[in-house]
Design a protein around this motif. Structure first.
Motif, PDB file in Angstrom:
ATOM      1  N   ASN B   8      34.090  31.482  40.721  1.00 36.05           N
ATOM      2  CA  ASN B   8      35.358  30.929  40.252  1.00 36.05           C
ATOM      3  C   ASN B   8      36.393  31.073  41.360  1.00 36.05           C
ATOM      4  N   ARG B   9      36.682  29.945  42.018  1.00 37.85           N
ATOM      5  CA  ARG B   9      37.732  29.999  43.042  1.00 37.85           C
ATOM      6  C   ARG B   9      39.091  30.091  42.342  1.00 37.85           C
ATOM      7  N   GLN B  10      39.949  30.923  42.886  1.00 34.42           N
ATOM      8  CA  GLN B  10      41.267  31.143  42.290  1.00 34.42           C
ATOM      9  C   GLN B  10      42.308  31.191  43.398  1.00 34.42           C
ATOM     10  N   ILE B  11      43.475  30.674  43.107  1.00 32.60           N
ATOM     11  CA  ILE B  11      44.555  30.798  44.086  1.00 32.60           C
ATOM     12  C   ILE B  11      45.554  31.818  43.578  1.00 32.60           C
ATOM     13  N   LEU B  12      45.788  32.820  44.438  1.00 32.40           N
ATOM     14  CA  LEU B  12      46.661  33.929  44.074  1.00 32.40           C
ATOM     15  C   LEU B  12      48.012  33.790  44.767  1.00 32.40           C
ATOM     16  N   TYR B  13      48.970  34.461  44.173  1.00 29.68           N
ATOM     17  CA  TYR B  13      50.319  34.532  44.764  1.00 29.68           C
ATOM     18  C   TYR B  13      50.300  35.673  45.784  1.00 29.68           C
ATOM     19  N   ALA B  14      50.448  35.343  47.088  1.00 28.96           N
ATOM     20  CA  ALA B  14      50.196  36.331  48.148  1.00 28.96           C
ATOM     21  C   ALA B  14      51.464  36.871  48.789  1.00 28.96           C
ATOM     22  N   LYS B  15      52.520  36.051  48.848  1.00 32.69           N
ATOM     23  CA  LYS B  15      53.721  36.493  49.573  1.00 32.69           C
ATOM     24  C   LYS B  15      54.939  35.777  49.018  1.00 32.69           C
ATOM     25  N   ARG B  16      56.020  36.500  48.874  1.00 34.55           N
ATOM     26  CA  ARG B  16      57.245  35.903  48.367  1.00 34.55           C
ATOM     27  C   ARG B  16      57.867  35.012  49.453  1.00 34.55           C
ATOM     28  N   PRO B  17      58.176  33.755  49.120  1.00 37.55           N
ATOM     29  CA  PRO B  17      58.743  32.871  50.144  1.00 37.55           C
ATOM     30  C   PRO B  17      60.237  33.135  50.364  1.00 37.55           C
ATOM     31  N   GLU B  18      60.672  32.847  51.585  1.00 35.29           N
ATOM     32  CA  GLU B  18      62.120  32.748  51.815  1.00 35.29           C
ATOM     33  C   GLU B  18      62.390  31.295  52.129  1.00 35.29           C
ATOM     34  N   GLY B  19      63.136  30.632  51.286  1.00 35.11           N
ATOM     35  CA  GLY B  19      63.298  29.187  51.437  1.00 35.11           C
ATOM     36  C   GLY B  19      62.017  28.489  51.004  1.00 35.11           C
ATOM     37  N   MET B  20      61.665  27.407  51.701  1.00 33.15           N
ATOM     38  CA  MET B  20      60.485  26.628  51.326  1.00 33.15           C
ATOM     39  C   MET B  20      59.212  27.478  51.465  1.00 33.15           C
ATOM     40  N   PRO B  21      58.347  27.493  50.445  1.00 34.55           N
ATOM     41  CA  PRO B  21      57.092  28.253  50.557  1.00 34.55           C
ATOM     42  C   PRO B  21      56.221  27.733  51.706  1.00 34.55           C
ATOM     43  N   THR B  22      55.454  28.621  52.273  1.00 38.11           N
ATOM     44  CA  THR B  22      54.497  28.265  53.330  1.00 38.11           C
ATOM     45  C   THR B  22      53.096  28.603  52.816  1.00 38.11           C
ATOM     46  N   LEU B  23      52.080  28.117  53.526  1.00 37.42           N
ATOM     47  CA  LEU B  23      50.705  28.279  53.020  1.00 37.42           C
ATOM     48  C   LEU B  23      50.305  29.747  52.883  1.00 37.42           C
ATOM     49  N   ASP B  24      50.889  30.622  53.720  1.00 32.54           N
ATOM     50  CA  ASP B  24      50.516  32.039  53.629  1.00 32.54           C
ATOM     51  C   ASP B  24      51.133  32.733  52.418  1.00 32.54           C
ATOM     52  N   CYS B  25      51.895  32.002  51.612  1.00 33.57           N
ATOM     53  CA  CYS B  25      52.376  32.567  50.344  1.00 33.57           C
ATOM     54  C   CYS B  25      51.277  32.535  49.283  1.00 33.57           C
ATOM     55  N   PHE B  26      50.151  31.895  49.627  1.00 34.90           N
ATOM     56  CA  PHE B  26      49.042  31.715  48.682  1.00 34.90           C
ATOM     57  C   PHE B  26      47.770  32.233  49.314  1.00 34.90           C
ATOM     58  N   LYS B  27      46.807  32.574  48.476  1.00 32.01           N
ATOM     59  CA  LYS B  27      45.538  33.083  48.994  1.00 32.01           C
ATOM     60  C   LYS B  27      44.426  32.578  48.092  1.00 32.01           C
ATOM     61  N   LEU B  28      43.407  31.991  48.691  1.00 39.19           N
ATOM     62  CA  LEU B  28      42.252  31.499  47.934  1.00 39.19           C
ATOM     63  C   LEU B  28      41.200  32.603  47.900  1.00 39.19           C
ATOM     64  N   GLU B  29      40.770  32.986  46.705  1.00 38.88           N
ATOM     65  CA  GLU B  29      39.747  34.020  46.563  1.00 38.88           C
ATOM     66  C   GLU B  29      38.660  33.514  45.636  1.00 38.88           C
ATOM     67  N   SER B  30      37.492  34.132  45.712  1.00 37.63           N
ATOM     68  CA  SER B  30      36.425  33.792  44.774  1.00 37.63           C
ATOM     69  C   SER B  30      36.172  34.981  43.870  1.00 37.63           C
ATOM     70  N   GLY B  31      36.145  34.721  42.589  1.00 41.25           N
ATOM     71  CA  GLY B  31      35.888  35.787  41.632  1.00 41.25           C
ATOM     72  C   GLY B  31      34.743  35.404  40.725  1.00 41.25           C
ATOM     73  N   PRO B  32      34.388  36.302  39.827  1.00 39.44           N
ATOM     74  CA  PRO B  32      33.313  35.984  38.886  1.00 39.44           C
ATOM     75  C   PRO B  32      33.776  34.972  37.838  1.00 39.44           C
ATOM     76  N   ILE B  33      32.809  34.304  37.216  1.00 41.29           N
ATOM     77  CA  ILE B  33      33.122  33.449  36.073  1.00 41.29           C
ATOM     78  C   ILE B  33      33.589  34.353  34.930  1.00 41.29           C
ATOM     79  N   PRO B  34      34.732  34.052  34.312  1.00 43.49           N
ATOM     80  CA  PRO B  34      35.236  34.931  33.242  1.00 43.49           C
ATOM     81  C   PRO B  34      34.287  34.950  32.034  1.00 43.49           C
ATOM     82  N   THR B  35      34.356  36.005  31.290  1.00 41.50           N
ATOM     83  CA  THR B  35      33.637  36.038  30.015  1.00 41.50           C
ATOM     84  C   THR B  35      34.664  35.860  28.903  1.00 41.50           C
ATOM     85  N   ILE B  36      34.220  35.276  27.800  1.00 41.81           N
ATOM     86  CA  ILE B  36      35.150  34.986  26.716  1.00 41.81           C
ATOM     87  C   ILE B  36      34.852  35.851  25.510  1.00 41.81           C
TER      88      ILE B  36
END
Lengths: 336, 336
Positions: B8-36
């Motif tokens: 399960n690819r997920q995009i996380l909130y990685a860094k607080r932006p100052e002004g316009m957000p930049t790509l390093d404010c986000f982080k793509l990670e892979s996690g397990p498929i959730p269980t319900i």
């Protein structure tokens, strides 16, 4: 019984002000006593109201009211006694309030006048708490502020003609009333004489900190008479779903450069409603407002505060003083 | 039928932006498929909505929505297909829309999901004109703008997800619809595709003159998505008793210094009402809004405009592009 003076002194609009008006923006002249026609009365004016909105009418551009032209008589509400009548509904000796001019004697159609009870003391209250400023306070607070018991109502220019009534009405509805006024003396009057829970001096270098401390639960209703930096800061103190009743922006009337409100986004963030209003749009509410105000006044639960200047010739200075915030309560000019 | 990915690819909130957000404010990670668990379903996400309000949640301070914490998953509405179900109300194969995260697979309680008809084309319209942005347009316009046939409705960010619907609804109510958008291409789409009567490019050096010319009868309803200098100028064009529906202030979301609104006094001069609002406060209006929007859409009288970015990994860039105004209509990210 009033007698007629030999001449009718009148104050005319002489020069357009830039920024704060100066005495040479006005001119005192003597004219003949007006003659009246059927349906009119002649009135000897005793009390004159000078109001912030007149400053807006001195602009070159229409605001909410049409501009005055140079050479026109200055307009204002007065209280006076009928000295001649050509209408059966008003008799010589009756006392009336209405929109007339800055002058000794006015001719006016009876349909634009309201008869008042001369046993009332002070009679000038019919230009203040019992008059249009009291109605303005009621309409703005009730129709747009919609205060609920237990909520906090914040009022700017709390020591002014309208603001002084707003806080008292808020207290009567079970709200916490907090005022903003200029100087320690005014703040003391607002709390001790009018019964506000607190009043914060905007001239203090600690104003923002003091205001925030006086509003630990934030602001549910903001009755705004001032605009400018005070309002800008107040916006940051509004609660979710706060209501702003906007009655005027007196801080900007004499401004040569307009102040920019930085916290506009708070209207969105806090889901705020704001209503600019003028009394004349809400005649349907006047009977209810009048009843509540007169009952509260008669019961001693609502006070009329006023500052009285002596002499028609001093009306321009009283007007300038009022714009500078020298008054407490309604600024009145005593003519007779 | 959808199948599950290996991770399960997920995009996380990685860094607080100052002004316009930049790509390093986000982080793509892979996690397990959730269980319900009971009452939940597992959803394979197909379309993701990226919205301006998310920028506000990236602030250090609460605005109208609580702030996101660093390391949290980015939130957003998605459309997806149910791949596992532990609730009788949704079956494997059903399509749903709901508030989930920027990820391939989400677990969600069925009560927070809305089932949609997969025969609808494009399905992504349920994130736009047929979804929450369409509802937002309807609620703001009808509940607070209160347009009357023959009046003029002005919309800022007219090419955006909400604004594009506002103007179309205004036309359906018999109003004149005028938009403000950035660039000649967007303005052309707003007029030719969406049927606005006019659309003015705010990037033009002639913006103010052009806007005034497009509004010979002034503005009765202003649906504001932008704030800042555009709104400041619009305030001078409002008619007496105009209504402002304030849906956002996107010009200020990335501002390091807030713009000051100089024409606040116009709210008083013109007796204007302004309402900041968010959709979630007005659930009572959703059924009526949904019915009118779906009927208009089915009858070909209302269009859903969208800009689609490909791939979950490109969601951060799509979000930044949207904040920069690169989108026309709803900004969608296609995940599958």
């Amino acid at each position: 019984m009033s007698s007629l003076p030999a001449v009718n002194r009148q104050i005319l609009y002489a020069k357009r002000p830039e920024g704060m008006p100066t005495l040479d923006c006005f001119k005192l002249e003597s004219g003949p006593i007006p003659t009246i026609k059927t349906g009119e009365v002649l009135i000897r004016n005793y009390y004159l109201s000078v109001d912030p909105y007149i400053r807006m009418r001195m602009e070159a551009k229409d605001s909410y009211a049409p501009v005055m032209q140079i050479g026109e008589k200055m307009v204002g509400r007065t209280i006076g006694q009928v000295v001649q009548s050509l209408d059966n509904s008003l008799q010589v000796g009756d006392w009336v309030v209405g929109r007339m001019s800055w002058e000794d004697v006015s001719a006016a159609p009876v349909k634009e006048l309201q008869k008042i009870d001369p046993s009332f003391k002070p009679l000038s209250a019919f230009l203040g708490a019992l008059g249009s400023t009291g109605l303005t306070a009621w309409v703005g607070l009730m129709a747009f502020g919609k205060p609920v018991a237990g909520e906090t109502v914040l009022v700017s220019v709390a020591s002014g003609a309208v603001g002084s009534v707003v806080g008292q009405l808020a207290k009567l509805r079970g709200c916490r009333a907090v005022g903003i006024a200029g100087g320690a003396r005014k703040c003391e009057i607002v709390v001790k004489e009018l019964g506000f829970d607190a009043c914060i001096d905007y001239k203090s270098p600690e104003f923002e900190k003091n205001l925030a401390q006086a509003l630990p639960g934030g602001v549910d209703v903001y009755f705004d008479n001032v605009g400018g930096p005070i309002t800008d800061y107040v916006l940051t103190l509004l609660n979710l779903r706060a209501r702003v009743a906007l009655c005027g922006t007196v801080s900007q009337y004499n401004a040569t450069e307009l102040y920019g409100i930085k916290n506009y986004r708070e209207f969105f963030n806090k889901r705020v409603s704001l209503h600019g209003f003028v009394l004349s749009d809400h005649r349907d509410l006047w009977p209810e407002a009048t009843r509540e105000i007169q009952e509260a006044y008669s019961a001693g639960k609502l006070k009329h505060l006023e500052t009285v200047a002596e002499g028609l010739e001093n009306a321009p200075q009283a007007f300038i003083d009022m714009l500078n915030g020298a008054n407490v309560g309604k600024q009145i000019v005593r003519i007779v």
